[in-house]
Structure formats: C-alpha cells, structure tokens
Design a protein around this motif. Structure first.
Motif, PDB file in Angstrom:
ATOM      1  N   LYS A 397       0.821  -1.206   0.000  1.00 35.98           N
ATOM      2  CA  LYS A 397       0.000   0.000   0.000  1.00 35.98           C
ATOM      3  C   LYS A 397       0.860   1.263   0.000  1.00 35.98           C
ATOM      4  N   ALA A 398       2.055   1.168   0.563  1.00 35.93           N
ATOM      5  CA  ALA A 398       2.976   2.301   0.512  1.00 35.93           C
ATOM      6  C   ALA A 398       3.394   2.593  -0.928  1.00 35.93           C
ATOM      7  N   ASP A 399       3.648   1.537  -1.702  1.00 34.01           N
ATOM      8  CA  ASP A 399       4.029   1.725  -3.106  1.00 34.01           C
ATOM      9  C   ASP A 399       2.860   2.276  -3.923  1.00 34.01           C
ATOM     10  N   VAL A 400       1.649   1.769  -3.645  1.00 32.26           N
ATOM     11  CA  VAL A 400       0.466   2.323  -4.317  1.00 32.26           C
ATOM     12  C   VAL A 400       0.348   3.810  -4.024  1.00 32.26           C
ATOM     13  N   ALA A 401       0.551   4.166  -2.755  1.00 35.18           N
ATOM     14  CA  ALA A 401       0.462   5.572  -2.354  1.00 35.18           C
ATOM     15  C   ALA A 401       1.481   6.428  -3.081  1.00 35.18           C
ATOM     16  N   ASP A 402       2.707   5.952  -3.182  1.00 40.16           N
ATOM     17  CA  ASP A 402       3.746   6.716  -3.872  1.00 40.16           C
ATOM     18  C   ASP A 402       3.388   6.948  -5.334  1.00 40.16           C
ATOM     19  N   ARG A 403       2.834   5.918  -5.982  1.00 34.54           N
ATOM     20  CA  ARG A 403       2.475   6.065  -7.392  1.00 34.54           C
ATOM     21  C   ARG A 403       1.303   7.028  -7.562  1.00 34.54           C
ATOM     22  N   ILE A 404       0.361   7.004  -6.630  1.00 30.21           N
ATOM     23  CA  ILE A 404      -0.757   7.945  -6.697  1.00 30.21           C
ATOM     24  C   ILE A 404      -0.252   9.381  -6.550  1.00 30.21           C
ATOM     25  N   ILE A 405       0.644   9.594  -5.611  1.00 25.87           N
ATOM     26  CA  ILE A 405       1.173  10.951  -5.391  1.00 25.87           C
ATOM     27  C   ILE A 405       2.014  11.400  -6.580  1.00 25.87           C
ATOM     28  N   ARG A 406       2.749  10.477  -7.167  1.00 23.78           N
ATOM     29  CA  ARG A 406       3.526  10.821  -8.356  1.00 23.78           C
ATOM     30  C   ARG A 406       2.597  11.282  -9.485  1.00 23.78           C
ATOM     31  N   ARG A 407       1.481  10.551  -9.644  1.00 26.19           N
ATOM     32  CA  ARG A 407       0.508  10.938 -10.685  1.00 26.19           C
ATOM     33  C   ARG A 407      -0.159  12.267 -10.327  1.00 26.19           C
ATOM     34  N   LEU A 408      -0.447  12.468  -9.058  1.00 27.92           N
ATOM     35  CA  LEU A 408      -1.045  13.731  -8.626  1.00 27.92           C
ATOM     36  C   LEU A 408      -0.139  14.906  -8.971  1.00 27.92           C
ATOM     37  N   ALA A 409       1.162  14.753  -8.741  1.00 32.81           N
ATOM     38  CA  ALA A 409       2.103  15.829  -9.051  1.00 32.81           C
ATOM     39  C   ALA A 409       2.065  16.172 -10.537  1.00 32.81           C
ATOM     40  N   VAL A 410       1.951  15.146 -11.372  1.00 27.69           N
ATOM     41  CA  VAL A 410       1.870  15.368 -12.824  1.00 27.69           C
ATOM     42  C   VAL A 410       0.583  16.119 -13.172  1.00 27.69           C
ATOM     43  N   GLU A 411      -0.539  15.669 -12.592  1.00 29.71           N
ATOM     44  CA  GLU A 411      -1.822  16.296 -12.896  1.00 29.71           C
ATOM     45  C   GLU A 411      -1.854  17.759 -12.454  1.00 29.71           C
ATOM     46  N   LEU A 412      -1.288  18.035 -11.292  1.00 35.48           N
ATOM     47  CA  LEU A 412      -1.270  19.428 -10.814  1.00 35.48           C
ATOM     48  C   LEU A 412      -0.385  20.299 -11.698  1.00 35.48           C
ATOM     49  N   SER A 413       0.728  19.738 -12.169  1.00 34.30           N
ATOM     50  CA  SER A 413       1.621  20.527 -13.024  1.00 34.30           C
ATOM     51  C   SER A 413       0.927  20.892 -14.351  1.00 34.30           C
TER      52      SER A 413
END
Length: 416
Positions: A397-413
């Motif tokens: 679940k930690a890895d899932v979380a990291d990937r979600i946050i990575r995608r969030l950073a892309v979407e916000l940019s």
C-alpha cells in the motif's frame, strides 16, 4: 531472493541510548535478510543497553562509536560514513538525540555525521510518553520535519516504565516499510535535502482515510472493514513529497502521520464537515470508505432484546462527500481523486463512478472475498481517468500511495 529497494541499499544505522535499543538488533537482522548493507554507529549511551559486538556480528561490519578514533578519523571517518549511505536511520532516537539534532550539535560521532550527511534521514523516536508529549520535544520534531527529516512512529502502548501512551519504538517491520518508502521515494524526489524542493511543495492536499461508524444506539454501529492503511499511506507519501497535508480519519488503530494536520471523526456527516472546514486545497483524495447509509433515528439507550422481536431500523442516505467536492465550483480543488471498492465489474463500475461524481481520477480495487484490500498490507488497483483504465500489479500500500502521489504531481503541473 526477489529484488527490492532494500536489496542493494546501504543503510547507516545510528543507535541511540534507550531501553528500545535492543530492537535495533532485530532491525539489523531483518535488513540483512533483505540483502541490505548495514553500518552501525552507536552513541555512548547505547552501549549501556546493547554491545558493539552484538551489532557488529549481526551487521557483518565494524561498529563505530568514537569521534576521535585515530584509525577512522585519519580518513575523516565521520564524513565518509555520512556520505557512503543511501539513507541514514536513527533507531531508537531518544528525546536527547532529537534535541541535539534539532539544535545542530556535533559533540559525538553520531551527531557529527548527522550534521555532515547529504543524505535523507529517517528517525524512529522512542521515549517515555511524557517526554514525547512535552512541548520541547514536539518543537524539535517539527523543526526536524521542516529540515526534511522523515519519521516513523512512535507507537502507543505499555512502556518499560509502567506508563501507557505514545512513545514506543516502531516495530522493526514498520521501520523497514518506512525505509523502503524512503528509498523508493528517491525516484520521485530529485534531491533529498530541502523538502521545499519536493514535487508537491506549497500544495495543500486533503486526504480522507478509514471507515465511518454510523451509530444505531450508544453501543452498536454500522461500519465496514476499512483499516485506513491505504489512506494513511497516501497522506505519508504526500508529506514526503513536501505537501501540506490535512488527513481526515475515521476510526482506525493507526498512528497519526507526524507533520499532517489530523482530524479524527466517526460519522460521514462529521467527515463532510471536517473536509469542508479544511478547504481550500489543491487536491482532494477520498480514500475513506464512507458509509452509504446511516440510521435515521439513533436510539438514546441500548436497544434491548424483548418480546417484540428484532427492532426495525430505517436507513437514510449519507452525504456524498466526493460528489459534493467535485461539484462545488467555488471551492473545488484542482485535482480530485476518488476510490471505488467493488466486488464485481471493477473497471466498469469505477468508470461509471468517475463520470457520475465528476472527479478527475478513480483508484479502483476489488474487495471481493479472497482479496487483501481491506485490512491487508497489499493492494492491486486500476487507475481510471476519462481516457480509460491503467492496471497496476499487486504491491504494498505504501508503493500504491507513492504512485498515486507521483501521478497527482503530474496532474497538478498540467493545471498550473
């Protein structure tokens, strides 16, 4: 052995002086089982609890404990130690050691290398509950977090002194999970040192986590099996990416992520009010398993068995927090991510939810019988947007979380 971030990692472990130091030996053993190289530095106080020989035997490396060692310091040993690791871990970190770190002191080998390191530091505090809750310790913790130091624990429970509360050293498996997160996050962050350079720097992220409990009477409630582990992992990953995080948590048995503003609630109505109060935000991630219904009239006293048979309970719909967030034009975050827990037709149902609610992304997973989604350590999800579904393999679940946050950073940019 399957390759993991730990397989080739080099960890510098600083062992502070406290009764919990004995757990550092178990931590060394478990890290070595993963193929990790572990080099150990002990404070003078730590040697009152464990011996350098024990740590050296388990790590397979000589233990360092002297700043003015003629052998090591002829090669400027404290600099070499501080730079040759992928991650510095302090476990246990006593109140005294945290204070010296926060003050930038360098009066022994441990504090000198901590000041000289250019690598990220992960700290696992352990101390008496009163020491942990003292305003001075909390100031030091906040100072260290602002400097980019990561934390795992402490946990709550009985202590060697006979008291009960937060202050127990996190268990070795939890520390190892935090180490894996920190190592994996190296691919997300270009530079460990200033957190201000994280991909979510300056962003406010609201995360909901856990179940909601809808009371029937003072004793009973309607609820679900959500443990909150995925939502809390997302909050931690967002913190690691330098976001300002508000975590709205239903009833869980997990420690609060240090550095997040945590609001504890029980019901869906309370969760909606807490989320609304936390706005505005740049992003909203609705990982909580919010109950769809609540009891229309909550009994003021415990409902008793009687001759009239089973009671009749009328249910009414709870507020749809995700839909309300998505459709509030005045305060809608730039990116809204929902979750869909399904027992069948996962992708189709989640895609329909994406369009029905109006969110930007849906994290869909199966909670059918036999899956480990509720309460387990792993998760297998599909990330769904307006273009389709992206399937992710089963991972922590930690890895899932990291990937979600990575995608969030892309979407916000994209929305800047």
């Amino acid at each position: 052995m399957t390759a993991t971030p730990l397989s080739s990692a080099r960890i510098l472990l600083v062992v502070g002086g406290g009764i919990a130091a004995y757990k550092s030996l178990e931590l060394i053993r478990r890290l070595r089982d993963h193929g990790t190289t572990v080099r150990v530095v002990m404070t003078a106080a730590a040697k009152h609890f464990i011996t350098p020989l024990s740590a050296a035997t388990l790590s397979g490396e000589p233990v360092r404990d002297e700043l003015f060692s003629l052998t090591d310091e002829s090669l400027i040993g404290h600099i070499e130690l501080s730079r040759a690791a992928d991650l510095v871990v302090v476990a246990p970190a006593t109140a005294n050691l945290l204070a010296r770190m926060a003050g930038g002191l360098a009066d022994d080998l441990a504090t000198t290398l901590l000041l000289a390191t250019d690598k990220r530091t992960l700290v696992a505090p352990a101390m008496n509950v009163r020491m942990w809750e003292h305003a001075a310790t909390q100031r030091n913790v906040e100072r260290l977090k602002a400097d980019g130091v990561l934390f795992v624990g402490p946990e709550a429970g009985p202590m060697a002194c006979g008291e009960f509360g937060p202050g127990r050293l996190a268990e070795p498996p939890a520390i190892i999970e935090a180490i894996e997160r920190a190592l994996a996050a190296g691919a997300l962050l270009d530079d460990w040192r200033p957190r201000s350079r994280g991909p979510l720097s300056g962003r406010h992220v609201i995360v909901t986590s856990g179940p909601t409990y809808e009371p029937i009477d003072p004793v009973r409630f309607l609820g679900n099996r959500s443990s909150g582990r995925q939502g809390h992992a997302i909050a931690q990953a967002a913190l690691s990416a330098d976001a300002r995080v508000t975590l709205v948590s239903g009833p869980v048995s997990l420690p609060d992520p240090i550095g997040a503003t945590v609001i504890h609630v029980e019901t869906a109505v309370e969760m909606r009010a807490a989320v609304e109060a936390a706005l505005p935000a740049d992003a909203f991630i609705g990982a909580a398993a919010v109950a769809d219904w609540r009891v229309e009239t909550v009994a003021g006293a415990k409902i008793k068995k009687g001759d009239r048979g089973s009671p009749t309970v009328r249910l009414v719909e709870n507020p749809d927090i995700l839909a309300e967030i998505c459709n509030n034009k005045a305060s809608r975050p730039a990116v809204v991510i929902g979750f869909a827990a399904e027992t069948e037709d996962v992708a189709a149902n989640a895609s329909a939810k994406l369009h029905r609610k109006g969110c930007d992304l849906i994290v869909a997973n199966s909670v059918a019988k036999g899956t480990s989604t509720f309460g387990g350590a792993t998760n297998q999800v599909q990330l769904i947007d307006a273009k389709g579904a992206e399937s992710w393999p089963s991972m922590s679940k930690a890895d899932v979380a990291d990937r979600i946050i990575r995608r969030l950073a892309v979407e916000l940019s994209k929305r800047q």
